[in-house]
Design a protein around this motif. Sequence first.
Motif, PDB file in Angstrom:
ATOM      1  N   ILE A   1       0.874  -1.176   0.008  1.00  0.00           N
ATOM      2  CA  ILE A   1      -0.072   0.211   0.031  1.00  0.00           C
ATOM      3  C   ILE A   1       0.951   1.178  -0.129  1.00  0.00           C
ATOM      4  O   ILE A   1       2.013   1.150   0.113  1.00  0.00           O
ATOM      5  CB  ILE A   1      -1.020   0.166   1.060  1.00  0.00           C
ATOM      6  N   ARG A   2       0.372   2.307  -0.095  1.00  0.00           N
ATOM      7  CA  ARG A   2       0.909   3.567  -0.173  1.00  0.00           C
ATOM      8  C   ARG A   2       0.624   4.453   1.243  1.00  0.00           C
ATOM      9  O   ARG A   2      -0.650   4.591   1.336  1.00  0.00           O
ATOM     10  CB  ARG A   2       0.939   4.370  -1.318  1.00  0.00           C
ATOM     11  N   PHE A   3       1.616   5.168   1.816  1.00  0.00           N
ATOM     12  CA  PHE A   3       1.284   6.128   2.713  1.00  0.00           C
ATOM     13  C   PHE A   3       1.283   7.595   2.043  1.00  0.00           C
ATOM     14  O   PHE A   3       1.878   7.819   0.945  1.00  0.00           O
ATOM     15  CB  PHE A   3       2.273   6.068   3.758  1.00  0.00           C
ATOM     16  N   ASP A   4       0.578   8.553   2.713  1.00  0.00           N
ATOM     17  CA  ASP A   4       0.406   9.922   2.080  1.00  0.00           C
ATOM     18  C   ASP A   4       1.387  10.861   2.151  1.00  0.00           C
ATOM     19  O   ASP A   4       1.551  11.846   1.433  1.00  0.00           O
ATOM     20  CB  ASP A   4      -0.924  10.352   2.741  1.00  0.00           C
ATOM     21  N   ASN A   5       2.183  10.817   3.161  1.00  0.00           N
ATOM     22  CA  ASN A   5       3.291  11.517   3.635  1.00  0.00           C
ATOM     23  C   ASN A   5       4.730  11.385   3.122  1.00  0.00           C
ATOM     24  O   ASN A   5       5.066  10.191   2.431  1.00  0.00           O
ATOM     25  CB  ASN A   5       3.393  12.003   5.000  1.00  0.00           C
ATOM     26  N   ASP A   6       5.620  12.181   3.278  1.00  0.00           N
ATOM     27  CA  ASP A   6       6.923  12.030   2.665  1.00  0.00           C
ATOM     28  C   ASP A   6       8.028  11.862   3.857  1.00  0.00           C
ATOM     29  O   ASP A   6       7.925  12.219   4.855  1.00  0.00           O
ATOM     30  CB  ASP A   6       7.388  13.363   2.136  1.00  0.00           C
TER      31      ASP A   6
END
Length: 307
Positions: free
Chosen positions: A162-167
Motif C-alpha cells: 500500500i502507499r502512505f500519504d506523507n513524505d
Amino acid sequence: MPSITVQILTYNEEQHIERAINSVKSFASQVVLIDSYSTDKTVELAESMGAIVLQNKWHNNYARQLNWGLDNAPITGEWVMRLDADEYVTPELAEEIKNKINHIEANINGIYMRRRIHFAGKWMKHGATYPMWMLRLWRKDYGKCENRWMDEHIVLSTGETIRFDNDFVDDNLNSLTWWTTKHNHYATREAADLLNHKYKFMASDTRDDEDKEQAMFKRWLKENIYTKTPLFVRPFFYFFYRYIIRLGFLDGWRGLQWNFLQGLWYRFLVDAKIYEVESKIKDAKDKCLAVETVVIAEWGLKPPRAN
C-alpha cells in the motif's frame, strides 16, 4: 502499536545521524546502525541516542550491506524500515505511521512512501524528481534488497503493498565537492550495471515484469529505451526532458544546478566510463570476460551476489 525497527547504513555521518534518529523516535521501537567503520563521531552519537551499532566492512554494494544487517542485526521489530543517514522522516509521515501501522491488513507486507529530494537547501519539486515512490517499510523477514550495483530496491517475498500519504526527505548537508565525488563513484557502479545489462557477464537480481510500481517502470524505461539510445546523445535528451518538458526550470537556479549535474553531467560521466571500457575491449575475443575483468580488476567492484 506493532514494533518497528529502523535500519540505517552509515559511514562518517556525524553531520546527519542525530537528525535521522530524532525523526523516527516517535514510532521506532529500535534503531540499528550498520556502520562501515566510521572514523568520526557517528557511532558515539548514535549510541548516545540509544541506537544499536554493528560494524561491517563496505564492499561497494549498498544491497550487500543492507542485507547483511537484515541477516545479522538483533532486529526485534515486527516491521523494518530502511532509512539512509542523510534522510529524515517528516513529522507528518511519523504521525501517519503511528496512526496507521496498527490497522494494516494481514495481506499487506510492504508500504511505499514518497521521497522528497533537497539540493543545496531547496526542495526539488519539478523535473520528474518528485514524487518518487519507494518501498521503505516492510514486515520483518518478508523483504530483502535486490543485489545490484545501482538502482537497488526492496523486494518482497510475498504479499501486497500500500502507499502512505506523507513524505520522507533526502537532504544531504555535505559540500558540492563531496557530492560530485560521491556521484563519480555512483557513475562507476551505474556504468557496471549498464555494461552488465548489455554483456550479461554476471548474475544480478531482477524484478518481476508484473511489478508496475514507479521505480520499476523507470528501470524498464532505462533498460529498454535509454540503453538503446546512442552514448553521449542520451544524457542531453534526458536533461531536456527533465529540465524543459518536466519543468525542472521552475525550481530556479538550484533546479538548474540539480538537473544539469544529476541529469546531464552524471549521465554523461556514466557514458564516458562505458565508452572507455568498450574502447579497451573492442579487439577482445570474449567481450563478456573482458568487461568482467575491467569491472572487477580495475574498478574494484565485486559481483553483486558475492558473499
